[in-house]
Motif scaffolding. Structure first.
Motif, PDB file in Angstrom:
ATOM      1  N   UNK A  61      -2.272  -7.197  -1.444  1.00 13.80           N
ATOM      2  CA  UNK A  61      -3.497  -7.094  -0.648  1.00 13.80           C
ATOM      3  C   UNK A  61      -4.700  -6.786  -1.538  1.00 13.80           C
ATOM      4  N   UNK A  62      -4.495  -5.940  -2.535  1.00 13.97           N
ATOM      5  CA  UNK A  62      -5.589  -5.607  -3.450  1.00 13.97           C
ATOM      6  C   UNK A  62      -6.015  -6.823  -4.261  1.00 13.97           C
ATOM      7  N   UNK A  63      -5.046  -7.596  -4.744  1.00 10.43           N
ATOM      8  CA  UNK A  63      -5.383  -8.786  -5.520  1.00 10.43           C
ATOM      9  C   UNK A  63      -6.140  -9.788  -4.653  1.00 10.43           C
ATOM     10  N   UNK A  64      -5.717  -9.926  -3.408  1.00  4.61           N
ATOM     11  CA  UNK A  64      -6.425 -10.817  -2.497  1.00  4.61           C
ATOM     12  C   UNK A  64      -7.861 -10.341  -2.290  1.00  4.61           C
ATOM     13  N   UNK A  65      -8.046  -9.033  -2.143  1.00  2.00           N
ATOM     14  CA  UNK A  65      -9.382  -8.473  -1.960  1.00  2.00           C
ATOM     15  C   UNK A  65     -10.255  -8.703  -3.192  1.00  2.00           C
ATOM     16  N   UNK A  71       0.171 -14.616  -5.586  1.00  2.00           N
ATOM     17  CA  UNK A  71       1.382 -15.244  -6.107  1.00  2.00           C
ATOM     18  C   UNK A  71       1.115 -15.980  -7.416  1.00  2.00           C
ATOM     19  N   UNK A  72      -0.140 -16.031  -7.832  1.00  2.00           N
ATOM     20  CA  UNK A  72      -0.478 -16.584  -9.142  1.00  2.00           C
ATOM     21  C   UNK A  72      -0.646 -15.465 -10.160  1.00  2.00           C
ATOM     22  N   UNK A  73      -1.306 -14.398  -9.730  1.00  2.00           N
ATOM     23  CA  UNK A  73      -1.507 -13.226 -10.580  1.00  2.00           C
ATOM     24  C   UNK A  73      -0.781 -12.051  -9.939  1.00  2.00           C
ATOM     25  N   UNK A  74       0.345 -11.688 -10.508  1.00  2.00           N
ATOM     26  CA  UNK A  74       1.181 -10.635  -9.934  1.00  2.00           C
ATOM     27  C   UNK A  74       0.967  -9.325 -10.692  1.00  2.00           C
ATOM     28  N   UNK A  75       1.045  -8.209  -9.979  1.00  2.00           N
ATOM     29  CA  UNK A  75       0.978  -6.927 -10.673  1.00  2.00           C
ATOM     30  C   UNK A  75       2.208  -6.798 -11.571  1.00  2.00           C
ATOM     31  N   UNK A  76       2.117  -5.903 -12.551  1.00  2.00           N
ATOM     32  CA  UNK A  76       3.156  -5.809 -13.578  1.00  2.00           C
ATOM     33  C   UNK A  76       4.523  -5.494 -13.001  1.00  2.00           C
ATOM     34  N   UNK A 165      -2.316  -6.631 -14.003  1.00  2.00           N
ATOM     35  CA  UNK A 165      -1.668  -7.933 -14.184  1.00  2.00           C
ATOM     36  C   UNK A 165      -1.281  -8.211 -15.633  1.00  2.00           C
ATOM     37  N   UNK A 166      -2.142  -7.849 -16.583  1.00  3.51           N
ATOM     38  CA  UNK A 166      -1.907  -8.348 -17.937  1.00  3.51           C
ATOM     39  C   UNK A 166      -2.506  -7.413 -18.980  1.00  3.51           C
ATOM     40  N   UNK A 167      -1.656  -6.837 -19.849  1.00  2.00           N
ATOM     41  CA  UNK A 167      -2.123  -5.935 -20.898  1.00  2.00           C
ATOM     42  C   UNK A 167      -2.565  -6.703 -22.139  1.00  2.00           C
ATOM     43  N   UNK A 168      -3.320  -6.018 -22.971  1.00  2.00           N
ATOM     44  CA  UNK A 168      -3.853  -6.611 -24.200  1.00  2.00           C
ATOM     45  C   UNK A 168      -2.869  -6.488 -25.353  1.00  2.00           C
ATOM     46  N   UNK A 169      -2.855  -7.497 -26.189  1.00  2.00           N
ATOM     47  CA  UNK A 169      -2.058  -7.425 -27.399  1.00  2.00           C
ATOM     48  C   UNK A 169      -2.624  -6.435 -28.401  1.00  2.00           C
ATOM     49  N   UNK A 170      -3.913  -6.135 -28.302  1.00  2.00           N
ATOM     50  CA  UNK A 170      -4.564  -5.232 -29.263  1.00  2.00           C
ATOM     51  C   UNK A 170      -3.959  -3.835 -29.215  1.00  2.00           C
TER      52      UNK A 170
END
Length: 220
Positions: A61-65, A71-76, A165-170
């Motif tokens: 719901x948060x991603x939609x907001x 379903x494209x960007x999922x939480x970790x 959704x996505x952490x940094x490689x740094x």
């Protein structure tokens, strides 16, 4: 280092609960057994797919907001549970990452672990300006979309994209990591209770894995 969520973000997501842990004394050669937490996650998945869990539904719901397709960007934590359901296990990457991933899967709550020495100053979860550099695991540099929720340090570097959704490689945990920052965030109805339980579980596991390490906790 201080960590906070921008007040505007907290206003948009009043159910947000978060806990943080600072660990000093991490090594890459420690032995860790993620099986107990992965077994808990498997038992939860046995009753239905990860998308039906209240913890995951809240993040969808948060991603939609935020204007993202959930379903494209999922939480970790959803990504971990999805992989666990499909493959039966999670890959071993680093004892700290393995531990955090297993606990995240058990609680269905996103847990991020970052190399503290790769963060400049304080860290804030806020909406991006679009100028922040973000390093991928492949070594490329991206810039988040304006308004996207990121983890940003005082140097203006983004250490996570699309919130959970996505952490940094740094600032990813690596063999050189000695000091780590860990944060767990949740949005579901019992978020405060569950992130507190997660913190206690993870604190105990960290002390078991690295008996001489210093662990400092905070929140909610």
């Amino acid at each position: 280092m201080r960590f906070r969520h921008h007040p505007a973000l907290r206003a948009d997501f009043p159910a947000l609960a978060a806990v943080t842990l600072f660990v000093d004394g991490v090594t890459a050669d420690a032995g860790v057994d993620p099986a107990p937490w992965l077994d808990t996650a498997r038992r939860r998945l046995a009753t239905g797919a990860e998308g039906g869990l209240p913890e995951i539904q809240a993040w969808r719901r948060a991603f939609t907001a935020m204007g993202l397709r959930p379903t494209q960007y999922r939480c970790a934590s959803e990504s971990l549970l999805r992989r666990l359901r499909r493959e039966g296990d999670l890959p071993s990457l680093h004892p700290l990452v393995d531990l955090c991933n297993a606990v995240s899967a058990a609680y269905a709550i996103p847990v991020a672990a970052l190399d503290l020495d790769r963060i400049t100053g304080d860290l804030e979860v806020r909406r991006a300006t679009g100028t922040e550099p973000y390093a991928t695991f492949a070594g490329d540099v991206e810039h988040p979309d304006p308004g996207e929720v990121v983890f940003a340090d005082e140097a203006g570097r983004a250490h996570a994209r699309r919130w959970t959704n996505r952490q940094s490689g740094h600032s990813a945990i690596s063999a050189r990591t000695r000091r780590a920052f860990i944060v767990a965030e949740a949005l579901h109805d019992t978020a405060t209770i569950d992130v507190t339980a997660l913190r206690e579980t993870l604190t105990a596991a960290l002390h078991t894995t690295w008996p001489t390490a210093t662990v400092t906790t905070a929140g909610p």
